[in-house]
Design a protein around this motif. Structure first.
Motif, PDB file in Angstrom:
ATOM      1  N   GLU A   1      40.759  90.942  21.812  1.00 41.77           N
ATOM      2  CA  GLU A   1      41.686  92.067  21.705  1.00 41.77           C
ATOM      3  C   GLU A   1      42.399  92.088  20.352  1.00 41.77           C
ATOM      4  N   ARG A   2      42.779  93.293  19.936  1.00 42.78           N
ATOM      5  CA  ARG A   2      43.609  93.459  18.734  1.00 42.78           C
ATOM      6  C   ARG A   2      44.954  94.054  19.180  1.00 42.78           C
ATOM      7  N   ALA A   3      46.014  93.765  18.423  1.00 45.32           N
ATOM      8  CA  ALA A   3      47.324  94.347  18.736  1.00 45.32           C
ATOM      9  C   ALA A   3      47.283  95.844  18.463  1.00 45.32           C
ATOM     10  N   PRO A   4      47.925  96.643  19.313  1.00 46.87           N
ATOM     11  CA  PRO A   4      47.954  98.087  19.061  1.00 46.87           C
ATOM     12  C   PRO A   4      48.645  98.419  17.732  1.00 46.87           C
ATOM     13  N   LEU A   5      48.323  99.606  17.195  1.00 48.99           N
ATOM     14  CA  LEU A   5      48.909 100.034  15.912  1.00 48.99           C
ATOM     15  C   LEU A   5      50.432 100.064  15.971  1.00 48.99           C
ATOM     16  N   ALA A   6      50.975 100.349  17.158  1.00 48.94           N
ATOM     17  CA  ALA A   6      52.435 100.464  17.274  1.00 48.94           C
ATOM     18  C   ALA A   6      53.107  99.125  17.565  1.00 48.94           C
ATOM     19  N   ALA A   7      52.343  98.021  17.562  1.00 47.73           N
ATOM     20  CA  ALA A   7      52.938  96.715  17.865  1.00 47.73           C
ATOM     21  C   ALA A   7      53.878  96.280  16.741  1.00 47.73           C
ATOM     22  N   THR A   8      54.921  95.573  17.087  1.00 47.24           N
ATOM     23  CA  THR A   8      55.832  95.028  16.070  1.00 47.24           C
ATOM     24  C   THR A   8      56.078  93.556  16.357  1.00 47.24           C
ATOM     25  N   LYS A   9      56.509  92.852  15.306  1.00 41.72           N
ATOM     26  CA  LYS A   9      56.709  91.411  15.384  1.00 41.72           C
ATOM     27  C   LYS A   9      57.690  91.019  16.490  1.00 41.72           C
ATOM     28  N   THR A  10      58.682  91.862  16.719  1.00 43.11           N
ATOM     29  CA  THR A  10      59.754  91.485  17.657  1.00 43.11           C
ATOM     30  C   THR A  10      59.691  92.306  18.950  1.00 43.11           C
ATOM     31  N   MET A  11      58.529  92.835  19.269  1.00 40.29           N
ATOM     32  CA  MET A  11      58.446  93.771  20.410  1.00 40.29           C
ATOM     33  C   MET A  11      58.769  93.146  21.766  1.00 40.29           C
ATOM     34  N   TYR A  12      58.737  91.834  21.861  1.00 41.45           N
ATOM     35  CA  TYR A  12      59.051  91.203  23.151  1.00 41.45           C
ATOM     36  C   TYR A  12      60.434  90.542  23.154  1.00 41.45           C
ATOM     37  N   LEU A  13      61.263  90.885  22.156  1.00 43.63           N
ATOM     38  CA  LEU A  13      62.607  90.277  22.081  1.00 43.63           C
ATOM     39  C   LEU A  13      63.670  91.325  22.415  1.00 43.63           C
ATOM     40  N   ASP A  14      64.769  90.868  23.041  1.00 48.39           N
ATOM     41  CA  ASP A  14      65.863  91.801  23.331  1.00 48.39           C
ATOM     42  C   ASP A  14      66.740  91.960  22.086  1.00 48.39           C
ATOM     43  N   LYS A  15      67.825  92.700  22.215  1.00 48.97           N
ATOM     44  CA  LYS A  15      68.647  93.002  21.020  1.00 48.97           C
ATOM     45  C   LYS A  15      69.301  91.751  20.430  1.00 48.97           C
ATOM     46  N   ASP A  16      69.396  90.699  21.233  1.00 45.27           N
ATOM     47  CA  ASP A  16      69.960  89.451  20.702  1.00 45.27           C
ATOM     48  C   ASP A  16      68.875  88.510  20.159  1.00 45.27           C
ATOM     49  N   GLY A  17      67.646  89.004  20.173  1.00 46.78           N
ATOM     50  CA  GLY A  17      66.553  88.193  19.631  1.00 46.78           C
ATOM     51  C   GLY A  17      65.962  87.202  20.620  1.00 46.78           C
ATOM     52  N   ASN A  18      66.280  87.367  21.903  1.00 43.85           N
ATOM     53  CA  ASN A  18      65.709  86.453  22.913  1.00 43.85           C
ATOM     54  C   ASN A  18      64.525  87.099  23.617  1.00 43.85           C
ATOM     55  N   PRO A  19      63.505  86.290  24.006  1.00 42.56           N
ATOM     56  CA  PRO A  19      62.334  86.862  24.679  1.00 42.56           C
ATOM     57  C   PRO A  19      62.709  87.555  25.987  1.00 42.56           C
ATOM     58  N   ILE A  20      62.135  88.730  26.229  1.00 37.41           N
ATOM     59  CA  ILE A  20      62.367  89.460  27.487  1.00 37.41           C
ATOM     60  C   ILE A  20      61.364  88.922  28.499  1.00 37.41           C
ATOM     61  N   LYS A  21      61.865  88.395  29.596  1.00 39.49           N
ATOM     62  CA  LYS A  21      61.012  87.720  30.580  1.00 39.49           C
ATOM     63  C   LYS A  21      59.905  88.660  31.079  1.00 39.49           C
ATOM     64  N   GLY A  22      58.678  88.209  30.977  1.00 39.50           N
ATOM     65  CA  GLY A  22      57.543  88.948  31.539  1.00 39.50           C
ATOM     66  C   GLY A  22      57.012  90.077  30.664  1.00 39.50           C
ATOM     67  N   ALA A  23      57.732  90.426  29.589  1.00 42.55           N
ATOM     68  CA  ALA A  23      57.328  91.611  28.815  1.00 42.55           C
ATOM     69  C   ALA A  23      55.936  91.456  28.187  1.00 42.55           C
ATOM     70  N   SER A  24      55.570  90.251  27.802  1.00 39.27           N
ATOM     71  CA  SER A  24      54.251  90.058  27.180  1.00 39.27           C
ATOM     72  C   SER A  24      53.193  89.689  28.220  1.00 39.27           C
ATOM     73  N   LEU A  25      53.594  89.671  29.488  1.00 39.88           N
ATOM     74  CA  LEU A  25      52.656  89.233  30.535  1.00 39.88           C
ATOM     75  C   LEU A  25      52.330  90.296  31.575  1.00 39.88           C
ATOM     76  N   ASP A  26      53.300  91.121  31.917  1.00 36.48           N
ATOM     77  CA  ASP A  26      53.102  92.057  33.027  1.00 36.48           C
ATOM     78  C   ASP A  26      53.166  93.502  32.555  1.00 36.48           C
ATOM     79  N   GLY A  27      52.224  94.313  33.018  1.00 38.46           N
ATOM     80  CA  GLY A  27      52.274  95.739  32.736  1.00 38.46           C
ATOM     81  C   GLY A  27      51.702  96.107  31.370  1.00 38.46           C
ATOM     82  N   TYR A  28      51.802  97.383  31.058  1.00 39.93           N
ATOM     83  CA  TYR A  28      51.061  97.937  29.913  1.00 39.93           C
ATOM     84  C   TYR A  28      51.506  97.437  28.544  1.00 39.93           C
ATOM     85  N   LEU A  29      52.786  97.013  28.412  1.00 40.46           N
ATOM     86  CA  LEU A  29      53.232  96.532  27.102  1.00 40.46           C
ATOM     87  C   LEU A  29      52.526  95.226  26.713  1.00 40.46           C
ATOM     88  N   ALA A  30      51.956  94.536  27.718  1.00 39.36           N
ATOM     89  CA  ALA A  30      51.293  93.246  27.469  1.00 39.36           C
ATOM     90  C   ALA A  30      49.836  93.404  27.018  1.00 39.36           C
TER      91      ALA A  30
END
Ligand code: DON
Length: 577
Positions: free
Chosen positions: A100-129
């Motif tokens: 797989e390749r990252a989508p064109l709209a992917a960003t370096k911090t796409m799985y981090l919240d506003k405080d820079g912490n990983p959002i639980k499950g965001a890179s694992l579950d559902g379409y954003l993953a």
């Protein structure tokens, strides 16, 4: 008594005790004309049928790839990606990267919240993953360049199994049951794998997948364009847009397979061909083997504290390189030459204390100046063409979503990227900047489809699922055959150990080491983590050529092809003819 003296007593003991082969496995499956080893019995049979119809190993690999998408939905896929290592009968080799390749709209911090912490499950579950899938493009390129049969012929068995359904065996049903809760969260996935009462289809019941049959039929008739440029891409993009994903039609239209020179190295006179970046697998296997080559592993013996010590130290040093220096070759310069250099391995050996555990936090990532679920299958044909394929949705059933109408489960491969340096991913890997997210970039993999030859002839085909442990599972199967003289089934089934730099822990399979050995290792300074009973640890699939073990090959009396599916595998089969 001096340590050296103690050691020679140990060596003498193992020369005697070690000569009786490890024997706790069924006999490998024999074949004279071909061998197909996969994680699902129906897929293995389809591979053999293709060989018997006159197809070569690549044809069989393509048919098996599509069949597993139907019969092994936890990892077999057309909504994910993978790697294919090929060794042709004339000794030439190649490698297809259809990860797989990252989508064109992917960003370096796409799985981090506003405080820079990983959002639980965001890179694992559902379409954003979901990363842009590569399997259809990869299988088709393999067939087009190196196969001999028509696309429709290779897709027909998969289409039939999806349309007419297949009866679930014990292993098939247990995989579904174990994932029922997660599949229930996605309406389209639940409609395929669960009954009206919410329970998964059980053993003896039929799993029918009409939408998947239709998608496969479209691919069979129109080729990869049906997937990347037609209605299938449209359906996936629509579902992604509606459910918080970032996939766009352009991501599918731009997808390209890469044909790359595989990684090569040698170990005790055997020639190894394995996966290059964007996998870490081949490089890290080579680095570990180069470090181990000058230790007397055979004499120290399988599972001895000394053998485990040297293996773990080699793993520790190699995984710090993996986790800090490697990434997609289109984005970072990978130190391929250094990591496969025997002098670099010697330098590392010089830093390994013979009697004490190393300390991971003392190993710093270097600046190289040099410019739960995956599946592996191994195939060899009558002419001697060998193919090793590892492909995946990443976690079991990937992101757990099926785009309505397609029947296609989508991957959660984006989790293989570094979300934030220092934060472990699904497999506990603590990775760095080289594997940061960027549009069109491929996440670093551990998948290690490997082919070994000796004196110019194919010797072994091997690989495994297992996340970060794929590398050590594959490595240990190789060492068990070459150093410990096990037959291919024993080598795959034997208990395993694993270390990946961080966490600084030696993982041991249940009953993998004796209490005495564990005590010795603890005395050397190791932190040990013995897995709970029943914890499955990768399901390797391998073939040995010329005999079931080195001993039999040397005597010249073995079957031509000897296949082994891991005894840990629920539904797999080695099928020869
Ligand atoms: O490419 C990788 O390294 C991972 N996505 C592999 C995942 C895997 O092996 C899961 N199966 N147990």
């Amino acid at each position: 008594m001096s340590k050296t003296c103690l050691k020679s007593i140990f060596v003498a003991f193992f020369l005697i005790a070690g000569s009786s082969a490890f024997a706790a496995s069924p006999a490998p499956v024999k074949g004279e004309h071909g061998m197909v080893v996969t994680a699902q019995n129906l897929a293995s049979d389809i591979g053999v049928e293709v060989l018997q119809q006159g197809g070569n190993a690549v044809d069989a690999a393509v048919a098996v790839g599509y069949a597993l998408a139907v019969t092994y939905p936890s990892a077999g896929n057309i909504g994910g990606g993978g790697f294919m290592t090929i060794r042709f009968k004339d000794g030439a080799t190649t490698f297809l990267d259809f990860r797989e390749r990252a989508p064109l709209a992917a960003t370096k911090t796409m799985y981090l919240d506003k405080d820079g912490n990983p959002i639980k499950g965001a890179s694992l579950d559902g379409y954003l993953a979901v990363g842009v899938p590569g399997s259809v493009a990869g299988l088709d390129m393999a067939r087009e360049k190196y196969g001999t049969l028509a696309r429709a012929q290779l897709l027909a068995p998969a289409i039939r199994l999806a349309r007419e359904g297949f009866v679930l065996g014990q292993g098939d049903a247990s995989i579904l049951a174990g994932n029922a809760k997660r599949l229930a969260l996605d309406k389209a996935a639940a409609a395929i794998f669960l009954k009206a009462d919410g329970a998964a289809y059980g053993m003896g019941e039929k799993l029918v997948q009409p939408d998947l049959a239709a998608s496969l039929t479209a691919i069979s008739e129109k080729g990869p364009d049906a997937f990347y440029k037609g209605a299938i891409a449209d359906a996936i993009v629509k579902a992604s847009q509606e459910k918080g994903g970032i996939l766009a039609k352009a991501d599918f239209e731009q997808y390209k397979v890469r044909e790359i020179k595989p990684v090569t190295c040698s170990y005790r006179g055997y020639d190894i061909v394995s996966s290059p970046p964007p996998s870490s697998g081949g490089l890290i296997i080579c680095e570990i083997l180069n470090i181990l080559e000058f230790y007397p592993i055979a004499h120290l013996g399988f599972g001895s504290a000394d053998t485990v010590h040297f293996m773990v130290e080699a793993m520790r040093h190699a995984y710090v390189d993996r986790n800090s220096a490697l990434g997609d070759p289109a984005f970072v310069e990978n130190p391929v030459a250094t990591l496969t250099d025997k002098a670099y391995a010697a330098e590392i050996r010089g830093r390994i204390d013979k009697y004490r555990a190393g300390v991971s936090k003392d190993l710093k990532p270097k600046d190289f100046a040099e410019s739960k679920e995956t599946t592996h299958y191994s195939i060899i044909d009558d002419a001697g063409n060998a193919v090793a394929v590892t492909y995946t949705l990443n976690g079991s059933f990937g992101a757990g979503v099926v785009a309505p109408g397609t029947g296609i489960l989508l991957n959660n491969e984006m989790d293989d990227f570094t979300q934030k340096p220092g934060v472990p991913n699904l497999y506990g890997l603590v990775q760095g900047e080289a594997n940061a997210i960027a549009p069109l970039k491929t996440p670093l993999s551990s998948m290690s489809p490997t082919i070994i030859s000796k004196d110019g002839k194919p010797f072994m085909v091997i690989g495994s699922p297992g996340g970060s442990r794929i590398i050590t599972i594959t490595l240990e199967a190789i060492i068990n055959v070459i150093d410990h003289g096990m037959d291919i089934q024993e080598a795959i089934d034997a208990p395993r150990i694993h270390h990946q730099w961080l966490p600084d822990t030696v993982y041991v399979e249940n009953n993998g080491l004796s209490p005495d050995t564990l005590k010795l290792l603890a005395g050397m300074g190791y932190k040990l983590d013995v897995a709970a009973a029943g914890k499955v640890w990768g399901q390797a699939a391998g073939i040995l050529v010329g005999g079931k073990s080195l001993g039999e090959i040397e005597k010249g009396g073995g079957a031509r092809y000897n296949g082994a599916i891991d005894s840990r595998a629920a539904a797999g089969k080695a099928a020869g003819y």
